[in-house]
Design an enzyme around this catalytic site. Sequence first.
Site, PDB file in Angstrom:
ATOM      1  N   GLU A   1       1.381 -12.290  11.079  1.00 42.52           N
ATOM      2  CA  GLU A   1       1.654 -11.025  10.087  1.00 42.52           C
ATOM      3  C   GLU A   1       1.477  -9.993  11.234  1.00 42.52           C
ATOM      4  OE1 GLU A   1       2.813  -9.163   5.653  1.00 42.52           O
ATOM      5  OE2 GLU A   1       0.396 -10.741   6.145  1.00 42.52           O
TER       6      GLU A   1
ATOM      7  N   ARG B   1       1.399 -18.925   9.214  1.00 42.10           N
ATOM      8  CA  ARG B   1       1.877 -17.453   9.517  1.00 42.10           C
ATOM      9  C   ARG B   1       1.209 -16.684   9.614  1.00 42.10           C
ATOM     10  NH1 ARG B   1       1.777 -17.320   4.603  1.00 42.10           N
ATOM     11  NH2 ARG B   1       0.064 -15.742   4.034  1.00 42.10           N
TER      12      ARG B   1
ATOM     13  N   HIS C   1       8.438  -7.152   4.492  1.00 35.64           N
ATOM     14  CA  HIS C   1       9.040  -5.907   3.211  1.00 35.64           C
ATOM     15  C   HIS C   1       7.992  -4.655   3.958  1.00 35.64           C
ATOM     16  CE1 HIS C   1       3.987  -6.588   2.540  1.00 35.64           C
ATOM     17  NE2 HIS C   1       4.042  -7.818   2.653  1.00 35.64           N
TER      18      HIS C   1
ATOM     19  N   ASP D   1     -16.612  -3.427 -22.728  1.00 39.68           N
ATOM     20  CA  ASP D   1     -17.806  -2.454 -22.315  1.00 39.68           C
ATOM     21  C   ASP D   1     -17.570  -2.437 -20.620  1.00 39.68           C
ATOM     22  OD1 ASP D   1     -19.023  -1.714 -24.682  1.00 39.68           O
ATOM     23  OD2 ASP D   1     -20.521  -3.032 -24.603  1.00 39.68           O
TER      24      ASP D   1
ATOM     25  N   HIS E   1      10.368 -17.888   2.663  1.00 41.40           N
ATOM     26  CA  HIS E   1       9.940 -16.117   1.787  1.00 41.40           C
ATOM     27  C   HIS E   1      10.505 -15.398   2.737  1.00 41.40           C
ATOM     28  CE1 HIS E   1       7.095 -15.896   5.082  1.00 41.40           C
ATOM     29  NE2 HIS E   1       6.552 -17.360   4.877  1.00 41.40           N
TER      30      HIS E   1
ATOM     31  N   TYR F   1       5.624 -24.112   7.013  1.00 44.45           N
ATOM     32  CA  TYR F   1       4.600 -24.695   6.123  1.00 44.45           C
ATOM     33  C   TYR F   1       4.975 -26.021   5.873  1.00 44.45           C
ATOM     34  CZ  TYR F   1       4.283 -19.748   5.430  1.00 44.45           C
ATOM     35  OH  TYR F   1       4.352 -18.299   5.920  1.00 44.45           O
TER      36      TYR F   1
ATOM     37  N   ASP G   1      -1.882  -5.561   6.247  1.00 46.92           N
ATOM     38  CA  ASP G   1      -1.902  -6.232   5.630  1.00 46.92           C
ATOM     39  C   ASP G   1      -1.384  -7.639   6.269  1.00 46.92           C
ATOM     40  OD1 ASP G   1      -0.505  -8.579   3.938  1.00 46.92           O
ATOM     41  OD2 ASP G   1       1.422  -7.463   3.484  1.00 46.92           O
TER      42      ASP G   1
ATOM     43  N   GLU H   1       6.147 -11.806   9.353  1.00 42.49           N
ATOM     44  CA  GLU H   1       5.694 -12.836   8.906  1.00 42.49           C
ATOM     45  C   GLU H   1       6.161 -13.577   9.006  1.00 42.49           C
ATOM     46  OE1 GLU H   1       3.956 -11.993   4.923  1.00 42.49           O
ATOM     47  OE2 GLU H   1       4.756 -10.019   4.590  1.00 42.49           O
TER      48      GLU H   1
ATOM     49  N   HIS I   1       3.133  -4.384  -1.306  1.00 42.35           N
ATOM     50  CA  HIS I   1       4.796  -4.335  -1.209  1.00 42.35           C
ATOM     51  C   HIS I   1       5.624  -3.357  -1.554  1.00 42.35           C
ATOM     52  CE1 HIS I   1       5.301  -9.018  -1.521  1.00 42.35           C
ATOM     53  NE2 HIS I   1       4.408  -8.800  -0.275  1.00 42.35           N
TER      54      HIS I   1
ATOM     55  N   ASP J   1      -4.373 -14.514   5.087  1.00 34.57           N
ATOM     56  CA  ASP J   1      -4.006 -13.376   4.383  1.00 34.57           C
ATOM     57  C   ASP J   1      -4.842 -12.222   3.679  1.00 34.57           C
ATOM     58  OD1 ASP J   1      -2.093 -11.355   3.999  1.00 34.57           O
ATOM     59  OD2 ASP J   1      -0.489 -13.167   3.816  1.00 34.57           O
TER      60      ASP J   1
ATOM     61  N   HIS K   1       0.940 -18.340  -1.813  1.00 28.05           N
ATOM     62  CA  HIS K   1      -0.322 -17.353  -2.981  1.00 28.05           C
ATOM     63  C   HIS K   1      -1.705 -18.312  -3.143  1.00 28.05           C
ATOM     64  CE1 HIS K   1       3.178 -14.641  -3.251  1.00 28.05           C
ATOM     65  NE2 HIS K   1       2.902 -14.240  -2.530  1.00 28.05           N
TER      66      HIS K   1
END
Length: 441
Positions: free
Chosen positions: A410, A408, A348, A44, A344, A391, A265, A387, A355, A254, A237
């Site tokens: 960005e 990072r 983007h 529900d 990475h 790491y 972002d 960005e 994205h 982030d 992530h």
Amino acid sequence: MDLAYMAALPKEEFAARRAKLFAQMADNSAAVIFSAREQIRNNDCTYPFRQDSYFWYLTGFNEPDAALLLVKKNQQNLTALFLRPNDPLLETWNGRRLGVQNAPNALMTDQAYAIDELTSRFTEMTENTDKLYYAAGVQTWGDALLEKSAGDFSEVLSWRPMLDEMRLFKSQNEIRLMQQAGQISALGHLRAMKETRPNRLEYEIESEILHEFNRFGARFPAYNTIVAGGENACILHYSENDQVLKDGDLVLIDAGCEFAMYAGDITRTFPVNGKFSQPQRDIYQLVLKAQKRAIELLVAGNSIQQANDEVVRIKVEGLVKLGILQGEVDELIAADAHRAFYMHGLGHWLGLDVHDVGSYGNADENGDRNSKKRDRTLEVGMVLTVEPGLYISPKSHAPEQYKGIGVRIEDNVLITEYGNKILTCAVPKEINEIEALMANR
């Protein structure tokens, strides 16, 4: 019906987008685009509804269970919307509906019908058309409705390449909304810097950010917020957000809001206690140097690949100087040695999706674009993130003082005819500015 969303862009803009799509369609063809459906969370209960970005782009309509049909025959264009009819009982339980009678005027469509009539009317309205533009898999409930009808066309083509290319270039109205999304996202980060201190939990800082988003009209984040303290920042992530923020650690945040369907972002990294240690400064300044250089290069006529190549060189040179990499710079670059610490891409596309859609590659002689490449020439009206990050995993062979540091930085950048414009510059990123802000908490 969420009237606030409809007010975000004039309905004439959605009509103009449909006209632009019609202009690219072959004569005697049809195109159909389906809305999102409500997603069940558990018994529900549904997840908050979020409209399909393609459907929204062409309609500005924020209800589930709808379809847009465009028919082009004999150089005549017909736009029909299929949607849920008004139902007083269901609207009492679940909220207002626009309804079939109100749709043509509210959304500037030629016709409107109940969604239950789609299958029967589709065959009638697409008679004597031989091409169908449809993207299977975007909304699977639509696939089932069209399964039999698609066989009546001599050719089925995807509308995705056309719409992806259209969405890549932002109108002035879209830019206005993206500036607002960037500004609200920035306010969330500013609040996070002011409210962070040792022994607070990551999710407490997440709640501060979401509070600020809501306060300025952005009810939802554009993606799952990352608040990663210490070595959690080395998980790209990371989303658990359940650890204690420790004195002496950095925290990587982030986070971006969604405002009127458009995404912000931003990533910032700063010390939990308000003061960078020397090893943290070393890594942070290297990432900041790379980001600033990338922003200088990301202008009309250049490409993301050009900027990323420069970023990689800056990072490799810096990592060698810090003793994290050993060897000759050109050889390390050729061997992709940086991938252990920067795994990475540089950025983007940004828009209705965080994205966002659009090919990253230049067109070949056949007009096809390789999206795996990042060599596309940047043009006015594109919006992208910048960005770079580093790491240093605790399991790496880096000097001990650098292990567990993740950084990072960005920002969101609009390509203009005069260079570029940073939409998210309200959040400080210079070390002295961050430390001054946090000292005045």
